[in-house]
Scaffold this active site. Structure first.
Site, PDB file in Angstrom:
ATOM      1  N   PRO A 182       0.811  -1.210   0.000  1.00 43.59           N
ATOM      2  CA  PRO A 182       0.000   0.000   0.000  1.00 43.59           C
ATOM      3  C   PRO A 182       0.851   1.271   0.000  1.00 43.59           C
ATOM      4  O   PRO A 182       1.965   1.297   0.545  1.00 43.59           O
ATOM      5  CB  PRO A 182      -0.805  -0.125   1.306  1.00 43.59           C
ATOM      6  N   PHE A 183       0.329   2.305  -0.656  1.00 42.60           N
ATOM      7  CA  PHE A 183       0.922   3.647  -0.685  1.00 42.60           C
ATOM      8  C   PHE A 183       2.304   3.647  -1.328  1.00 42.60           C
ATOM      9  O   PHE A 183       3.153   4.478  -1.025  1.00 42.60           O
ATOM     10  CB  PHE A 183       0.989   4.238   0.730  1.00 42.60           C
ATOM     11  N   ARG A 184       2.533   2.685  -2.235  1.00 43.33           N
ATOM     12  CA  ARG A 184       3.783   2.560  -2.977  1.00 43.33           C
ATOM     13  C   ARG A 184       4.996   2.294  -2.083  1.00 43.33           C
ATOM     14  O   ARG A 184       6.132   2.548  -2.466  1.00 43.33           O
ATOM     15  CB  ARG A 184       4.032   3.799  -3.856  1.00 43.33           C
ATOM     16  N   LEU A 185       4.770   1.738  -0.910  1.00 40.45           N
ATOM     17  CA  LEU A 185       5.862   1.342  -0.016  1.00 40.45           C
ATOM     18  C   LEU A 185       6.163  -0.136  -0.259  1.00 40.45           C
ATOM     19  O   LEU A 185       6.016  -0.994   0.613  1.00 40.45           O
ATOM     20  CB  LEU A 185       5.476   1.609   1.447  1.00 40.45           C
TER      21      LEU A 185
END
Length: 208
Positions: A182-185
């Protein structure tokens, strides 16, 4: 689509070497991807150093590397003859996973090429003779005429492998495994070794 579950210890980030991890992911991809889970984007460079990329199919794999087959007169065949290095990317959207492989390239043995060619459908074997891959084609009729010519020539018995048709093996020195978070992490694990024939794999975790 729901976000993927967080990855913690005990998941792929704990893997100590890349080949078994590739096998685990590939088996999941075969069950999940609707079409061609063995599709990969192959990158080479031309005589000017300009990158060239196209989709090909992974046809064989083992501890030596990853194999695909093609016409040696094709663009990729000519480029690999001049610069025998390549990179491929497997992207499985259904799993939100990606694997990148880089390394030198070698041509497979005649025995390997013969064995794989014998498993191809007969019309695909005929097509390997008929197609002057990547060369200009004046019209569809010319291709159909070539198919008819070789269909008649090999009407009886098996179809031999064309001398210009063979396989190339990418011998990895780098393999990177990426999983969406999630959230490009995202999670990224990179395996490296000094050469494809010697040296242990080292592993590092990369920022997303």
């Amino acid at each position: 689509m729901e976000a993927p579950e967080p990855l913690t210890s005990g998941d792929f980030t704990d893997a100590s070497e890349p080949f078994q991890l590739f096998e685990d992911w590939f088996e999941e991809a075969k069950a999940s991807e609707p079409n061609d889970p063995n599709a990969m984007a192959l990158a080479t460079v031309d005589a000017d150093g300009l990158p060239d990329v196209r989709m090909v199919l992974l046809n064989a794999r083992d501890a030596r590397g990853f194999v695909f087959f093609t016409n040696t007169g094709s663009a990729k065949g000519r480029e690999l003859a001049a610069v025998p290095k390549a990179s491929v990317v497997f992207h499985w959207k259904s799993l939100r996973r990606q694997i990148r492989v880089r390394g030198p390239v070698e041509q497979v043995s005649d025995a390997e090429a013969d064995a794989y060619f014998a498993t191809r459908p007969r019309l695909s074997q005929i097509g390997a003779w008929a197609s002057q891959q990547s060369q200009p084609l004046e019209g569809r009729f010319a291709l159909e005429g070539a198919v008819a010519k070789y269909t008649a020539q090999y009407a009886l018995g098996g179809v031999p492998r064309p001398p210009h048709w063979t396989g190339f093996r990418i011998k990895p020195v780098q393999m990177e495994f990426w999983h969406d978070r999630p959230f490009r992490l995202h999670d990224r694990i990179m395996f490296r070794r000094p050469s494809p024939d010697a040296g242990e794999w080292s592993k590092s975790r990369l920022y997303p």
